[in-house]
Design an enzyme around this catalytic site. Structure first.
Site, short mmCIF file in Angstrom:
data_model
loop_
_atom_site.label_atom_id
_atom_site.label_comp_id
_atom_site.label_asym_id
_atom_site.label_seq_id
_atom_site.Cartn_x
_atom_site.Cartn_y
_atom_site.Cartn_z
N PHE A 125 25.09 33.37 49.60
CA PHE A 125 24.78 32.78 48.30
C PHE A 125 23.37 33.23 47.89
O PHE A 125 22.46 33.22 48.70
CB PHE A 125 24.87 31.26 48.39
CG PHE A 125 24.80 30.59 47.05
CD1 PHE A 125 25.90 30.55 46.22
CD2 PHE A 125 23.63 30.01 46.62
CE1 PHE A 125 25.84 29.94 44.97
CE2 PHE A 125 23.55 29.40 45.37
CZ PHE A 125 24.66 29.36 44.55
N ASP A 196 23.98 26.92 56.47
CA ASP A 196 24.11 26.33 55.14
C ASP A 196 25.52 25.75 55.04
O ASP A 196 26.51 26.49 55.14
CB ASP A 196 23.86 27.42 54.08
CG ASP A 196 23.80 26.84 52.67
OD1 ASP A 196 24.48 25.82 52.42
OD2 ASP A 196 23.10 27.42 51.82
N LYS A 222 28.58 18.79 45.72
CA LYS A 222 29.86 19.48 45.84
C LYS A 222 30.88 18.50 46.45
O LYS A 222 31.22 17.52 45.82
CB LYS A 222 29.68 20.77 46.64
CG LYS A 222 28.82 21.78 45.86
CD LYS A 222 28.48 23.04 46.63
CE LYS A 222 27.67 23.99 45.74
NZ LYS A 222 27.02 25.06 46.48
N ARG A 368 38.13 31.17 41.41
CA ARG A 368 37.92 30.29 42.57
C ARG A 368 38.60 28.94 42.33
O ARG A 368 38.43 28.33 41.28
CB ARG A 368 36.41 30.10 42.72
CG ARG A 368 35.96 29.82 44.10
CD ARG A 368 34.46 29.99 44.21
NE ARG A 368 33.72 29.11 43.31
CZ ARG A 368 32.54 28.57 43.62
NH1 ARG A 368 31.98 28.82 44.78
NH2 ARG A 368 31.91 27.80 42.76
C1 PLP Z 1 25.84 25.70 45.90
C2 PLP Z 1 25.02 26.39 46.95
C3 PLP Z 1 23.63 26.24 47.01
C4 PLP Z 1 22.93 25.49 45.91
O1 PLP Z 1 21.55 25.35 46.07
P1 PLP Z 1 20.78 24.38 45.06
O2 PLP Z 1 19.39 24.42 45.52
O3 PLP Z 1 21.42 23.04 45.17
O4 PLP Z 1 20.98 24.89 43.68
C5 PLP Z 1 22.97 26.79 48.08
N1 PLP Z 1 23.63 27.51 49.04
C6 PLP Z 1 24.95 27.70 48.97
C7 PLP Z 1 25.65 28.49 50.04
C8 PLP Z 1 25.69 27.17 47.91
O5 PLP Z 1 27.01 27.39 47.83
#
Ligand code: PLP
Length: 409
Positions: A125, A196, A222, A368
């Site tokens: 991400f 993560d 989420k 998705r």
């Molecule tokens: C959704 C997501 C984030 C989001 O980070 P924010 O700081 O909340 O915007 C981070 N890492 C992953 C893998 C995600 O899917």
């Protein structure tokens, strides 16, 4: 192929079916985007009204003690810990996932000097990669980011690797990495590991303590259904806490915030990773989402998540639509989403939304569909694929209005 009547029968015998009435979902909508923003638990709106009027309105500044606001980051953290296999005192709710990544990565890199590489997966991400790049610049390039194909992670961990930074479930294709095996591999070679859990927490069983994970972060908005922009969480294993220096040395992470000392001293436990004053309204909203998840057995959540995913894939394949499957075919290798690829993916998602089926699009060509077992039904999946079939058969997506990109896809 499964008929709609058979899907209805699956709903009727689904042990998690009663949970859906605890969510506010608009009539006529099939919501397959809980992996981006979870639905609203009914309890949340009542609880927030009460919090605002009685606690904030009634107790004013006294709320911090009479309503225990100050201990919420730790209390809600412990509840999330139960969802991700973490014993108490190791999970804290604070800040955003991005900021928690920075906090933990910085501490890990410092602890592991002279090792200097943050090793991550290709296609992780973006924020995970950007934060690592920013930390490299901030450190005067004493550390650097290296990415490799997810299948080559173990082979790439070497004596230079300070920390391995991985997302368990890939946001773009739903593929799931083997947390136990990769964590063991990192440790054998002297590296720390940071997982993560953005697409894992609340969606599948996670066993942080049992896998001897060092560090983890994850999202509140989420699958935890904490609401838009809900605070995130971080995990630091007990053994590591005294050794990991907090990077953002804010006053609430101080050993005695209300001593107002001139010099920083970190708190003894997980609280040292707090920075500033938490958002109490958001924390309480997140707690409502987490409480609901804690009532459902995680094994049942995983079982239904995979069943929904398998059904979706079977129906799409049976309809002979012109999609490539981007996700692993076998459930064990997936998180709680199924992704398809198509050059017109964006427009197809728009046309589906017009039919009341909400998924999302990820550049360059990924459609998705996320499955939230607490409120998605088997008939939702059936209806979603029927809508997708209609969109494809009549090329409903082929309209200029569906091609115009919006700022959030
Ligand atoms: C959704 C997501 C984030 C989001 O980070 P924010 O700081 O909340 O915007 C981070 N890492 C992953 C893998 C995600 O899917």
């Amino acid at each position: 192929m499964l008929s709609r009547a058979e899907a209805l029968a699956l709903d009727a015998s689904d042990p998690l079916a009663p949970f859906s009435k605890h969510f506010l979902l608009p009539q006529g909508i099939v919501y397959l985007d809980g992996n981006s923003l979870g639905a609203l638990p009914l309890a949340t709106s009542d609880r927030l009204v009460q919090l605002v009027r009685k606690q904030w309105g009634g107790a004013l500044i006294g709320g911090w003690t009479t309503h225990d606001w100050l201990t919420l980051p730790r209390r809600v953290g412990d509840k999330i810990g139960r969802l991700i296999g973490a014993d108490t005192g190791q999970v804290l709710v604070a800040d955003s996932t991005s900021i928690n990544l920075l906090k933990l990565l910085a501490g890990a890199v410092e602890l592991q000097a002279p090792r200097s590489v943050i090793l991550s997966q290709d296609g992780n991400f973006p924020t995970d990669l950007y934060i690592a790049q920013g930390l490299a610049a901030l450190s005067g390039h004493r550390c650097r980011l290296r990415t490799v194909n997810p299948s080559e992670i173990c082979a790439a961990i070497d004596a230079e690797t300070a920390v391995v930074l991985l997302t368990e479930v890939d946001y773009r294709n739903g593929a799931r990495l083997d947390m136990a095996a990769i964590t063991a591999c990192a440790h054998e070679r002297g590296a720390l590991i940071l997982w993560d859990l953005a697409h894992s927490a609340g969606a599948l069983p996670v066993a942080l303590d049992a896998c001897a994970v060092d560090l983890a972060v994850g999202c509140g908005y989420k699958y935890l259904n904490g609401g838009p922009g809900a605070p995130a969480f971080l995990y630091v294993a007990h053994a590591l806490q005294p050794r990991l220096r907090p990077f953002l040395t804010g006053w609430l992470g101080h050993a005695e915030p209300f001593a107002f000392e001139a010099d920083y001293r970190p708190a003894a436990g997980i609280e040292r990773f707090l920075c500033g004053t938490p958002s109490i309204l958001s924390l309480v909203a997140l707690e409502c989402g987490v409480d609901l998840l804690l009532e459902a057995p995680m094994d049942a959540i995983r079982h239904k998540s995979l069943a929904l995913g398998d059904l979706f894939i079977d129906l799409v394949e049976g309809a002979r639509l012109d999609f490539a499957l981007a996700s692993p075919r076998e459930g064990e290798g997936r998180g709680s989403q199924v992704c398809l690829r198509h050059p017109q993916g964006y427009a197809i998602i728009q046309a589906l939304t017009r039919r009341g089926v909400i998924g999302d699009f990820r550049s360059p060509d990924v459609l998705r569909f996320g499955f939230a077992p607490l409120y998605n039904r088997y008939t939702d999946i059936w209806d979603a694929v029927a809508a997708l079939t209609a969109v494809m058969d009549a090329a409903e997506w082929d309209r200029p209005e569906f091609m115009r990109r919006q700022s959030v896809t």
